[in-house]
Design a protein around this motif. Structure first.
Motif, PDB file in Angstrom:
ATOM      1  N   ILE A  26      -0.984   4.590  -3.603  1.00  0.00           N
ATOM      2  CA  ILE A  26      -0.359   4.966  -4.879  1.00  0.00           C
ATOM      3  C   ILE A  26       0.165   6.387  -4.717  1.00  0.00           C
ATOM      4  O   ILE A  26      -0.600   7.312  -4.388  1.00  0.00           O
ATOM      5  CB  ILE A  26      -1.353   4.853  -6.040  1.00  0.00           C
ATOM      6  N   SER A  27       1.456   6.559  -4.905  1.00  0.00           N
ATOM      7  CA  SER A  27       2.102   7.837  -4.579  1.00  0.00           C
ATOM      8  C   SER A  27       2.833   8.395  -5.786  1.00  0.00           C
ATOM      9  O   SER A  27       3.114   7.674  -6.751  1.00  0.00           O
ATOM     10  CB  SER A  27       3.065   7.644  -3.398  1.00  0.00           C
ATOM     11  N   LEU A  28       3.162   9.667  -5.705  1.00  0.00           N
ATOM     12  CA  LEU A  28       3.678  10.375  -6.869  1.00  0.00           C
ATOM     13  C   LEU A  28       5.200  10.396  -6.893  1.00  0.00           C
ATOM     14  O   LEU A  28       5.841  10.906  -5.974  1.00  0.00           O
ATOM     15  CB  LEU A  28       3.132  11.810  -6.880  1.00  0.00           C
ATOM     16  N   GLY A  29       5.740   9.848  -7.968  1.00  0.00           N
ATOM     17  CA  GLY A  29       7.151  10.000  -8.282  1.00  0.00           C
ATOM     18  C   GLY A  29       7.300  11.136  -9.278  1.00  0.00           C
ATOM     19  O   GLY A  29       6.523  11.246 -10.229  1.00  0.00           O
ATOM     20  N   SER A  30       8.302  11.977  -9.082  1.00  0.00           N
ATOM     21  CA  SER A  30       8.383  13.215  -9.864  1.00  0.00           C
ATOM     22  C   SER A  30       9.547  13.229 -10.845  1.00  0.00           C
ATOM     23  O   SER A  30       9.977  14.300 -11.270  1.00  0.00           O
ATOM     24  CB  SER A  30       8.497  14.416  -8.920  1.00  0.00           C
ATOM     25  N   GLY A  31      10.036  12.063 -11.222  1.00  0.00           N
ATOM     26  CA  GLY A  31      11.184  12.025 -12.122  1.00  0.00           C
ATOM     27  C   GLY A  31      10.935  12.656 -13.473  1.00  0.00           C
ATOM     28  O   GLY A  31      11.857  13.156 -14.115  1.00  0.00           O
ATOM     29  N   ARG A  32       9.665  12.658 -13.928  1.00  0.00           N
ATOM     30  CA  ARG A  32       9.367  13.194 -15.268  1.00  0.00           C
ATOM     31  C   ARG A  32       8.391  14.363 -15.226  1.00  0.00           C
ATOM     32  O   ARG A  32       7.941  14.825 -16.274  1.00  0.00           O
ATOM     33  CB  ARG A  32       8.787  12.089 -16.156  1.00  0.00           C
ATOM     34  N   ILE A  33       8.027  14.798 -14.057  1.00  0.00           N
ATOM     35  CA  ILE A  33       6.991  15.818 -13.951  1.00  0.00           C
ATOM     36  C   ILE A  33       7.472  17.141 -14.553  1.00  0.00           C
ATOM     37  O   ILE A  33       8.615  17.555 -14.360  1.00  0.00           O
ATOM     38  CB  ILE A  33       6.555  15.987 -12.477  1.00  0.00           C
ATOM     39  N   GLU A  34       6.597  17.814 -15.309  1.00  0.00           N
ATOM     40  CA  GLU A  34       6.956  19.068 -15.969  1.00  0.00           C
ATOM     41  C   GLU A  34       5.914  20.150 -15.750  1.00  0.00           C
ATOM     42  O   GLU A  34       6.079  21.275 -16.233  1.00  0.00           O
ATOM     43  CB  GLU A  34       7.142  18.835 -17.475  1.00  0.00           C
ATOM     44  N   ASP A  35       4.842  19.817 -15.044  1.00  0.00           N
ATOM     45  CA  ASP A  35       3.756  20.771 -14.861  1.00  0.00           C
ATOM     46  C   ASP A  35       3.285  20.684 -13.412  1.00  0.00           C
ATOM     47  O   ASP A  35       2.842  19.630 -12.951  1.00  0.00           O
ATOM     48  CB  ASP A  35       2.612  20.427 -15.821  1.00  0.00           C
ATOM     49  N   GLU A  36       3.367  21.790 -12.701  1.00  0.00           N
ATOM     50  CA  GLU A  36       2.974  21.773 -11.291  1.00  0.00           C
ATOM     51  C   GLU A  36       1.500  21.448 -11.110  1.00  0.00           C
ATOM     52  O   GLU A  36       1.063  20.983 -10.053  1.00  0.00           O
ATOM     53  CB  GLU A  36       3.298  23.106 -10.632  1.00  0.00           C
ATOM     54  N   ARG A  37       0.695  21.644 -12.167  1.00  0.00           N
ATOM     55  CA  ARG A  37      -0.724  21.335 -12.067  1.00  0.00           C
ATOM     56  C   ARG A  37      -0.963  19.842 -11.869  1.00  0.00           C
ATOM     57  O   ARG A  37      -1.963  19.457 -11.273  1.00  0.00           O
ATOM     58  CB  ARG A  37      -1.460  21.835 -13.320  1.00  0.00           C
ATOM     59  N   VAL A  38      -0.041  19.011 -12.373  1.00  0.00           N
ATOM     60  CA  VAL A  38      -0.158  17.567 -12.142  1.00  0.00           C
ATOM     61  C   VAL A  38      -0.013  17.271 -10.657  1.00  0.00           C
ATOM     62  O   VAL A  38      -0.774  16.483 -10.081  1.00  0.00           O
ATOM     63  CB  VAL A  38       0.896  16.794 -12.969  1.00  0.00           C
ATOM     64  N   ALA A  39       0.969  17.910 -10.008  1.00  0.00           N
ATOM     65  CA  ALA A  39       1.157  17.705  -8.574  1.00  0.00           C
ATOM     66  C   ALA A  39      -0.032  18.234  -7.783  1.00  0.00           C
ATOM     67  O   ALA A  39      -0.487  17.588  -6.816  1.00  0.00           O
ATOM     68  CB  ALA A  39       2.442  18.392  -8.117  1.00  0.00           C
ATOM     69  N   LEU A  40      -0.582  19.374  -8.169  1.00  0.00           N
ATOM     70  CA  LEU A  40      -1.742  19.933  -7.466  1.00  0.00           C
ATOM     71  C   LEU A  40      -2.966  19.035  -7.628  1.00  0.00           C
ATOM     72  O   LEU A  40      -3.726  18.818  -6.673  1.00  0.00           O
ATOM     73  CB  LEU A  40      -2.039  21.334  -7.987  1.00  0.00           C
ATOM     74  N   LEU A  41      -3.160  18.499  -8.834  1.00  0.00           N
ATOM     75  CA  LEU A  41      -4.283  17.588  -9.055  1.00  0.00           C
ATOM     76  C   LEU A  41      -4.118  16.328  -8.214  1.00  0.00           C
ATOM     77  O   LEU A  41      -5.092  15.816  -7.637  1.00  0.00           O
ATOM     78  CB  LEU A  41      -4.390  17.237 -10.537  1.00  0.00           C
ATOM     79  N   ALA A  42      -2.875  15.813  -8.138  1.00  0.00           N
ATOM     80  CA  ALA A  42      -2.619  14.633  -7.309  1.00  0.00           C
ATOM     81  C   ALA A  42      -2.963  14.910  -5.844  1.00  0.00           C
ATOM     82  O   ALA A  42      -3.556  14.066  -5.154  1.00  0.00           O
ATOM     83  CB  ALA A  42      -1.161  14.208  -7.445  1.00  0.00           C
ATOM     84  N   LEU A  43      -2.596  16.080  -5.356  1.00  0.00           N
ATOM     85  CA  LEU A  43      -2.930  16.452  -3.982  1.00  0.00           C
ATOM     86  C   LEU A  43      -4.449  16.514  -3.785  1.00  0.00           C
ATOM     87  O   LEU A  43      -4.990  16.021  -2.782  1.00  0.00           O
ATOM     88  CB  LEU A  43      -2.301  17.804  -3.645  1.00  0.00           C
ATOM     89  N   GLU A  44      -5.139  17.098  -4.739  1.00  0.00           N
ATOM     90  CA  GLU A  44      -6.600  17.190  -4.638  1.00  0.00           C
ATOM     91  C   GLU A  44      -7.245  15.805  -4.628  1.00  0.00           C
ATOM     92  O   GLU A  44      -8.284  15.606  -3.979  1.00  0.00           O
ATOM     93  CB  GLU A  44      -7.141  18.006  -5.808  1.00  0.00           C
ATOM     94  N   ARG A  45      -6.618  14.842  -5.358  1.00  0.00           N
ATOM     95  CA  ARG A  45      -7.187  13.491  -5.433  1.00  0.00           C
ATOM     96  C   ARG A  45      -6.786  12.625  -4.241  1.00  0.00           C
ATOM     97  O   ARG A  45      -7.178  11.471  -4.168  1.00  0.00           O
ATOM     98  CB  ARG A  45      -6.739  12.823  -6.730  1.00  0.00           C
ATOM     99  N   GLY A  46      -6.000  13.164  -3.320  1.00  0.00           N
ATOM    100  CA  GLY A  46      -5.696  12.421  -2.098  1.00  0.00           C
ATOM    101  C   GLY A  46      -4.298  11.868  -1.987  1.00  0.00           C
ATOM    102  O   GLY A  46      -3.946  11.249  -0.974  1.00  0.00           O
ATOM    103  N   ILE A  47      -3.432  12.056  -2.987  1.00  0.00           N
ATOM    104  CA  ILE A  47      -2.043  11.592  -2.882  1.00  0.00           C
ATOM    105  C   ILE A  47      -1.313  12.482  -1.876  1.00  0.00           C
ATOM    106  O   ILE A  47      -1.389  13.717  -1.948  1.00  0.00           O
ATOM    107  CB  ILE A  47      -1.346  11.627  -4.255  1.00  0.00           C
ATOM    108  N   ASN A  48      -0.622  11.857  -0.935  1.00  0.00           N
ATOM    109  CA  ASN A  48       0.099  12.665   0.053  1.00  0.00           C
ATOM    110  C   ASN A  48       1.579  12.302   0.181  1.00  0.00           C
ATOM    111  O   ASN A  48       2.318  12.970   0.908  1.00  0.00           O
ATOM    112  CB  ASN A  48      -0.582  12.571   1.427  1.00  0.00           C
TER     113      ASN A  48
END
Length: 542
Positions: free
Chosen positions: A202-224
């Motif tokens: 399960i990977s991160l699509g950033s079409g609606r992302i507005e907060d870099e903390r969401v991306a950092l949390l995803a990285l911490e949870r193992g999304i690469n």
């Protein structure tokens, strides 16, 4: 005075009623008109399009006129020549005496001067009134059932939707996150084809992302695996991910994918090579990195775009400079099979990204299997099948999240390398990643079937295109409806309107306003195409 055609006897003008076979024929005709002529013209009304009833107005008036005739025939009485001797009413195929023949004989004898009790007359009047009232009610009910029933049978696909809209126990508050989802992490990594990269399922699509903390949390949870593009939030997605990459500090643990495009949209096929190279270099600056792991030729709806020489020359130059590593393509095209075949035959592409979800046309699995056999990575997008779950009352009261059921279905296919879904709230890391590394069970499949029933009347399937050849204006119907989905279900109102505006007057849905809609019967899923296009135009025009 006329004579009876049957027995030659004298006739008198007496009350008569319409025969039952004629009444039944009128009701049946009302039902048939409602089914064949009215129902499909009411699609706009059911879809909520402003003045959506107008296409059905002539058919409604004609059906109403026939229904009125059926209604009056059910209880009305007319005075017609009736034989004194045999009781036959003229013409006998249409009319019958309004009273049974024994009662008619009594009425006739009374009319010839025999004494009739006044109390009996009063009772007869009361009975007559009650009989007439009952006949009016019964005829009205039969006519309503015939007219409405014809429409209801033809519009059967709205039955489940209507039931859940009007009779479901609709949630009064937003559904809460379940405790067991808290802290969910990626539990499975898959090989992305011949790139050799092991990416989070399960990977991160950033079409609606507005907060870099969401991306950092995803990285911490193992999304690469992170998917971005310059036209996501007009460069905003890349800028935000760049900040997260800098703060995270471990670029080698990430697999970063972007596209050949600009903030204004997809690059044309004849874009000069230096300009294509420059757009990628600008992406690298925004992302604060020295390379892209994957760059897609975006929106490959034709083989011409897929194999455009300038894109491939630009990729080769960028790869030689170490600025990109692998080449992929993304596609929403109805012509997917031909595009995918050409991509696989060319040997140029390392990854393909395409729409894949439950209930999609069966041929999509064969395309994915072919890619897998040739060691081409497959990234699934549009996995939430329109993301309509929050707009379908009663759905999310189920014991399992729809998103998790949808993801498990996609990932059950071992040929899928990963799926990309938009992350824009921290709690989505809990909800989405709870499905990582798990398989669908019976409750998941039941929930997906329920979603299909509720959403089928409103969802335009990717890679279909059955209606496109029937549009006299050559409009990209599938593209317009995809932008409308972005607006209504993805919450990307601004982006959807910007994309729609780029179509221009020659390709937007304004032509549908006055079109007789020859496309109406071409959708294999019975979608009301014209109504949806008109609604999309009303929502998306600036």
């Amino acid at each position: 005075m006329t004579v009876c055609d049957r027995c030659g006897g004298d006739t008198e003008v007496r009350p008569a009623r319409v025969r039952w076979p004629v009444r039944l024929a009128l009701w049946a005709s009302t039902f048939t008109l409602g089914w064949a002529w009215v129902a499909h013209r009411l699609n706009g009304l059911f879809e909520g399009v402003r003045s959506g009833w107008r296409p059905a107005l002539p058919a409604l008036l004609a059906t109403a006129a026939l229904g009125l005739a059926a209604f009056v025939a059910g209880f009305g009485r007319v005075r017609r020549p009736t034989c004194v001797a045999c009781g036959e009413t003229m013409p006998p195929w249409l009319f019958a005496p309004s009273l049974p023949r024994t009662d008619a004989a009594h009425a006739i004898s009374g009319a010839h001067g025999e004494a009739v009790d006044a109390g009996a007359l009063a009772g007869t009047d009361r009975r007559g009134f009650l009989q007439t009232a009952g006949a009016v009610g019964a005829s009205g009910l039969a006519t309503a059932v015939a007219g409405i029933g014809g429409v209801a049978v033809r519009q059967h696909r709205w039955r489940d939707v209507g039931r859940d809209v009007f009779f479901a126990n609709v949630e009064k508050v937003a559904p809460v996150q379940r405790p067991e989802w808290a802290g969910s992490t990626v539990k499975s990594y898959r090989r992305l084809g011949r790139t050799g990269a092991m990416v989070s399922d399960i990977s991160l699509g950033s079409g609606r992302i507005e907060d870099e903390r969401v991306a950092l949390l995803a990285l911490e949870r193992g999304i690469n695996y992170f998917d971005t593009a310059p036209d996501y939030s007009r460069n905003g997605s890349e800028i935000l991910l760049g900040k997260a990459i800098r703060e995270y500090g471990e670029r080698d643990k990430m697999f970063l994918a972007s596209k050949f495009c600009t903030a204004e949209g997809h690059l044309p096929v004849d874009t000069p090579v230096p300009e294509i190279v420059r757009t990628v270099e600008e992406s690298l600056r925004r992302l604060q990195t020295d390379r892209l792991d994957l760059v897609h030729i975006h929106a490959c709806d034709t083989e011409e775009r897929l194999m455009a020489p300038n894109f491939h020359e630009a990729f080769d130059r960028l790869r030689e400079q170490g600025k990109v590593r692998f080449l992929g393509f993304s596609s929403h095209t109805p012509n997917l099979e031909a595009v995918a075949d050409r991509a696989l035959a060319s040997g140029r592409f390392d990854v393909m990204m395409l729409a894949y979800h439950h209930g999609l046309f069966p041929g999509i699995s064969a395309i994915i299997d072919r890619a897998h056999r040739q060691d081409v990575g497959v990234v699934a997008m549009k996995t939430l099948k329109g993301a309509k779950a929050e707009n379908l009352p009663g759905l999310r009261e189920q014991s399992v999240a729809y998103s998790q059921a949808a993801f498990r279905w996609v990932l059950e296919n071992p040929a899928v390398s990963c799926l990309v879904v938009s992350f824009f709230r921290p709690e989505q890391c809990d909800e989405y990643l709870f499905a990582s590394g798990t398989k669908p069970d019976d409750s998941d499949r039941a929930l997906l079937e329920r979603y299909d029933r509720l959403a089928s009347a409103d969802y335009c399937r990717p890679h279909c295109g059955a209606c496109l050849d029937d549009c006299p204006s050559g409009l990209p119907i599938d593209t317009v409806l995809r932008y409308d989905m972005y607006f209504a279900d993805y919450g990307r109102e601004t982006a959807a309107r910007e994309k729609y505006a780029r179509l221009g007057p020659a390709r937007d849905a304004s032509a549908c306003l006055e079109c007789p809609a020859p496309c109406a019967g071409s959708c294999p899923f019975e979608l009301p195409i014209r109504a949806k296009m008109v609604r999309a135009h009303e929502r998306l025009r600036a």
